[in-house]
Design an enzyme around this catalytic site. Sequence first.
Site, PDB file in Angstrom:
ATOM      1  N   GLY A   1      27.695  63.034  23.786  1.00 17.07           N
ATOM      2  CA  GLY A   1      28.706  63.413  24.761  1.00 17.07           C
ATOM      3  C   GLY A   1      29.950  63.914  24.067  1.00 17.07           C
ATOM      4  O   GLY A   1      30.217  63.587  22.910  1.00 17.07           O
ATOM      5  N   GLN A  20      38.663  65.892  23.107  1.00 18.65           N
ATOM      6  CA  GLN A  20      38.162  65.699  21.751  1.00 18.65           C
ATOM      7  C   GLN A  20      38.121  67.000  20.956  1.00 18.65           C
ATOM      8  O   GLN A  20      38.064  66.965  19.729  1.00 18.65           O
ATOM      9  CB  GLN A  20      36.753  65.087  21.773  1.00 18.65           C
ATOM     10  CG  GLN A  20      36.741  63.640  22.208  1.00 18.65           C
ATOM     11  CD  GLN A  20      35.330  63.112  22.162  1.00 18.65           C
ATOM     12  OE1 GLN A  20      34.564  63.284  23.110  1.00 18.65           O
ATOM     13  NE2 GLN A  20      34.975  62.477  21.053  1.00 18.65           N
ATOM     14  N   CYS A  32      31.585  57.070  18.403  1.00 22.88           N
ATOM     15  CA  CYS A  32      32.344  58.173  18.982  1.00 22.88           C
ATOM     16  C   CYS A  32      32.573  59.230  17.906  1.00 22.88           C
ATOM     17  O   CYS A  32      32.857  58.890  16.755  1.00 22.88           O
ATOM     18  CB  CYS A  32      33.680  57.652  19.513  1.00 22.88           C
ATOM     19  SG  CYS A  32      34.724  58.893  20.287  1.00 22.88           S
ATOM     20  N   LEU A  33      32.460  60.479  18.296  1.00 23.43           N
ATOM     21  CA  LEU A  33      32.691  61.570  17.356  1.00 23.43           C
ATOM     22  C   LEU A  33      34.135  61.578  16.857  1.00 23.43           C
ATOM     23  O   LEU A  33      34.410  62.110  15.783  1.00 23.43           O
ATOM     24  CB  LEU A  33      32.339  62.912  17.998  1.00 23.43           C
ATOM     25  CG  LEU A  33      30.870  63.081  18.390  1.00 23.43           C
ATOM     26  CD1 LEU A  33      30.663  64.381  19.151  1.00 23.43           C
ATOM     27  CD2 LEU A  33      29.969  62.996  17.171  1.00 23.43           C
ATOM     28  N   HIS A  36      32.304  56.028  28.891  1.00 23.82           N
ATOM     29  CA  HIS A  36      32.867  56.339  27.575  1.00 23.82           C
ATOM     30  C   HIS A  36      33.503  57.732  27.582  1.00 23.82           C
ATOM     31  O   HIS A  36      34.655  57.909  27.164  1.00 23.82           O
ATOM     32  CB  HIS A  36      31.774  56.252  26.506  1.00 23.82           C
ATOM     33  CG  HIS A  36      32.233  56.664  25.142  1.00 23.82           C
ATOM     34  ND1 HIS A  36      32.424  55.757  24.128  1.00 23.82           N
ATOM     35  CD2 HIS A  36      32.538  57.880  24.619  1.00 23.82           C
ATOM     36  CE1 HIS A  36      32.833  56.399  23.042  1.00 23.82           C
ATOM     37  NE2 HIS A  36      32.905  57.692  23.323  1.00 23.82           N
ATOM     38  N   GLU A  37      32.746  58.728  28.060  1.00 26.01           N
ATOM     39  CA  GLU A  37      33.263  60.100  28.042  1.00 26.01           C
ATOM     40  C   GLU A  37      34.446  60.272  28.987  1.00 26.01           C
ATOM     41  O   GLU A  37      35.424  60.940  28.644  1.00 26.01           O
ATOM     42  CB  GLU A  37      32.151  61.102  28.370  1.00 26.01           C
ATOM     43  CG  GLU A  37      31.049  61.162  27.332  1.00 26.01           C
ATOM     44  CD  GLU A  37      31.539  61.389  25.901  1.00 26.01           C
ATOM     45  OE1 GLU A  37      32.547  62.102  25.698  1.00 26.01           O
ATOM     46  OE2 GLU A  37      30.915  60.837  24.979  1.00 26.01           O
ATOM     47  N   HIS A  89      37.912  59.263  27.734  1.00 19.80           N
ATOM     48  CA  HIS A  89      38.641  60.255  26.937  1.00 19.80           C
ATOM     49  C   HIS A  89      39.615  61.064  27.798  1.00 19.80           C
ATOM     50  O   HIS A  89      40.645  61.518  27.314  1.00 19.80           O
ATOM     51  CB  HIS A  89      37.673  61.225  26.252  1.00 19.80           C
ATOM     52  CG  HIS A  89      36.996  60.655  25.051  1.00 19.80           C
ATOM     53  ND1 HIS A  89      37.676  60.293  23.903  1.00 19.80           N
ATOM     54  CD2 HIS A  89      35.692  60.395  24.811  1.00 19.80           C
ATOM     55  CE1 HIS A  89      36.820  59.833  23.007  1.00 19.80           C
ATOM     56  NE2 HIS A  89      35.611  59.878  23.532  1.00 19.80           N
TER      57      HIS A  89
END
Length: 186
Positions: free
Chosen positions: A47, A52, A98-99, A140-141, A144
């Site tokens: 995701g 991000q 997470c990225l 989670h997404e 952000h």
Amino acid sequence: MAILKIARMGYPILRQSALPVDDPSAPEVHALVADMETTLRDSGGIGLAAPQVHVPLRLVILEVPAERSGEDAIPLMTLINPEIDVLSDEQELGWEGCLSLPDMIGAVPRYTHIRYRATGLDGETIDREARGYHARVIQHECDHLDGVLYPMRMADLSLFGYVEELEKGRGAAPDPVPEEEPDDRP
């Protein structure tokens, strides 16, 4: 389609609330989504939220292969201006990465049953229920979009660290639910 630079924890855009997307059909929105898809595939993630990649808009993409979720695969989808309703107060502790926090994981409590609504890239309304891992990824997404990174949701920071360190000697990350200590008191 370009590979976009991913903001890492500490970068100010990750602490801000994102702005609504006014026109999901705008060419620049479609171009952003195409670049985000390229970036997601290049990163190996599941995701990615627009903040991000340094764009303060309420837009996320995600795709979860069955082998990652342990459930049915979640095909690539775009969620524009998503909203979440919690359908059960039950929460489950689970490992997340997470990225924006490369090489780290943490055990995060998430609601196990939610409903989410959003506009798709085609302009159609998406209205779905999600449970388990699917619900975890959506939460989670969408976090952000509100300037929240998963460590901010953690109750126990002893369950936060580098993947390599947590996996040493165990073959995998430890079970995030601590075993009960025996009561040795007299």
